[in-house]
Design an enzyme around this catalytic site. Structure first.
Site, PDB file in Angstrom:
ATOM      1  N   PRO A   1       0.717  -1.270   0.000  1.00 40.39           N
ATOM      2  CA  PRO A   1       0.000   0.000   0.000  1.00 40.39           C
ATOM      3  C   PRO A   1       0.743   1.316   0.000  1.00 40.39           C
ATOM      4  O   PRO A   1       0.808   1.961   1.015  1.00 40.39           O
ATOM      5  CB  PRO A   1      -0.766  -0.070   1.317  1.00 40.39           C
ATOM      6  CG  PRO A   1       0.103  -0.891   2.203  1.00 40.39           C
ATOM      7  CD  PRO A   1       1.077  -1.606   1.348  1.00 40.39           C
ATOM      8  N   GLU A   2       1.202   1.830  -1.102  1.00 39.30           N
ATOM      9  CA  GLU A   2       1.482   3.270  -1.198  1.00 39.30           C
ATOM     10  C   GLU A   2       0.606   3.754  -2.341  1.00 39.30           C
ATOM     11  O   GLU A   2      -0.192   2.962  -2.869  1.00 39.30           O
ATOM     12  CB  GLU A   2       2.985   3.526  -1.402  1.00 39.30           C
ATOM     13  CG  GLU A   2       3.793   3.052  -0.187  1.00 39.30           C
ATOM     14  CD  GLU A   2       5.281   3.373  -0.221  1.00 39.30           C
ATOM     15  OE1 GLU A   2       5.693   4.285  -0.968  1.00 39.30           O
ATOM     16  OE2 GLU A   2       6.034   2.699   0.493  1.00 39.30           O
TER      17      GLU A   2
ATOM     18  N   LYS B   1      -3.317   7.741  -0.793  1.00 35.50           N
ATOM     19  CA  LYS B   1      -3.304   6.444  -0.123  1.00 35.50           C
ATOM     20  C   LYS B   1      -4.699   6.008   0.322  1.00 35.50           C
ATOM     21  O   LYS B   1      -4.825   5.250   1.280  1.00 35.50           O
ATOM     22  CB  LYS B   1      -2.339   6.492   1.069  1.00 35.50           C
ATOM     23  CG  LYS B   1      -1.106   5.590   0.876  1.00 35.50           C
ATOM     24  CD  LYS B   1      -0.185   5.612   2.061  1.00 35.50           C
ATOM     25  CE  LYS B   1       0.951   6.591   1.912  1.00 35.50           C
ATOM     26  NZ  LYS B   1       1.897   6.534   3.047  1.00 35.50           N
TER      27      LYS B   1
END
Length: 407
Positions: free
Chosen positions: A2-3, A54
């Site tokens: 997750p970025e 994000k």
DNA sequence: CGTCCACGTCTAC
DNA sequence: TAGACCTGGACGG
């Protein structure tokens, strides 16, 4: 996963696998998740997704008419947005319902049988979702898809105390850098060889002046010589192409590179695709230095740490490392690596910094041991770095491949 | 077996 | 500026 790039790839994944698919029934939450139930149910609805920095937003849209087909006058339910943050391990998967991934904490089922499920999978459960949610108001514009306002938001707020921090820490502030995470900050600063612990404002002040200068120049030019539309757009394009990258433009283009790779981005499972590891130039790369920042996050960099480096922090032990081979001057690198191995055999250690900029492949960190007194329990030693170093060399791949599966 | 580490926020002293 | 929140992989003994 997750970025920023991974969130966006997740939204594209959802849109791809849900295209033309009709979902039905209620949304199901795992027992163990502490996130809220999603109070949505419909006989027939579609799912689409979009991302911003994000965060990712799912939209559940009931299909016209389908809900009242059995004569009920209830009508269609309202569409609902659900906003997700992925924590450290969130992602989406679309599978048959009897093959739900482990840790599938939120599930949407197809109407068609045998049923399939779109799942939000989150091993560590740091992820969150918010029914009827919206983009978090404190988060800034998306570094990938709102570049202009992103840049403006930074440059018009340089007096904010957020920019008193070292640049590497400011880059994780989602109020200004929505979408940047730990691997992106390392890659971005590395491109410009900016020491990570230089005050953020010091780095960014120059860009404000640069933007002003450009704006003035442009205005002057337009006033003196009215240009035709076609000429205008051409010169604009040329300018954008030529413009030398600066820190803020790299906050935009580097994440876009990850999207261009077409893989999954950061993904420890590496299902057969190593393009992301090969893309990394600094983060977790053998030969790079690393330090814990003031928030105890590992900062990867090369060369000088900068004046605001935490004085008592050590470089964390490096377990997973990527050894770069680079088809280019691999010969030189090989030589260097061999030298290092020699050193290690002889047991003497010396310098630290790369004498050249070459990636060394082995024994890299320790050095930054500039540590001052204040040490907690584990720092019993400080003497010859010998032991520490020995323990430290050992490169290795980031992960071994395992399960594979089609996406 | 145990320790350390991981793509990120959150909130409490 | 520490914890807290979690699972699991890599490594060390």
């Amino acid at each position: 996963m997750p970025e920023g790039p991974e969130l966006h790839m997740a939204s594209r994944y959802v849109n791809r696998v849900c295209a033309g698919v009709v979902f039905s029934g209620a949304v199901e939450k795992s027992e163990v998740s502490k996130n809220p139930e999603v109070p949505f149910a419909s006989e027939a609805y579609r799912i689409s997704a979009t991302s911003r920095g994000k965060e990712m937003r799912l939209t559940l849209t009931p299909i016209e008419g389908e809900d009242s087909k059995d004569g009920g006058e209830t009508g269609d339910p309202q569409p609902m947005d659900v906003v997700f943050r992925f924590g450290m391990s969130g992602f989406f998967r679309f599978t048959p319902e009897d093959e739900l991934p482990k840790h599938a904490h939120l599930r949407f089922y197809t109407r068609e049988r045998p049923r399939q499920a779109l799942s939000f999978v989150d091993i560590r459960r740091f992820g969150t979702w918010e029914p009827n949610g919206n983009w978090q108001p404190e988060r800034g514009p998306c570094i990938m898809f709102e570049y202009h306002s992103f840049r403006e938001n930074v440059l018009l707020n340089l007096l904010d105390r957020a920019f008193d921090r070292p640049i590497c820490e400011a880059l994780l502030n989602q109020k200004y850098f929505n979408g940047i995470g730990n691997y992106l900050r390392a890659e971005i600063l590395y491109r410009l060889k900016i020491p990570p612990f230089v005050k953020a404002r010091t780095v960014l002040d120059g860009l404000l002046l640069k933007d002003h200068a450009e704006k003035n120049a442009k205005r002057a030019k337009e006033e003196s010589t009215p240009v035709q539309v076609s000429e205008m757009s051409l010169s604009k394009k040329v300018k954008v192409k030529r413009e030398t990258p600066d820190l803020l433009s790299l906050c935009h283009t580097v994440p876009l590179e990850v999207l261009q790779l077409g893989g999954k981005g950061y993904d420890p499972e590496q299902s057969g695709d190593s393009s992301f590891q090969e893309w990394l130039q600094c983060y977790c790369v053998s030969g790079m230095k690393s330090l814990r920042d003031h928030n105890r996050r590992t900062m990867w960099f090369q060369g000088d740490a900068g004046p605001m480096a935490p004085k008592n922090s050590k470089s964390p032990k490096a377990k997973k490392r990527v050894t770069k081979q680079g088809g280019d001057e691999s010969d030189d690198k090989q030589v260097v690596q061999e030298k290092f191995q020699d050193n290690k055999v002889k047991g003497d250690k010396e310098e630290t910094e790369g004498k050249t900029g070459l990636k060394r492949g082995k024994g890299a960190e320790r050095n930054l041991e500039a540590t001052s007194p204040v040490n907690k329990g584990k720092t019993i030693q400080k003497r010859k770095t010998a032991t520490a170093e020995q323990a430290e060399r050992r490169s290795g791949r980031m992960t071994r491949a395992r399960a594979k599966q089609g996406s």
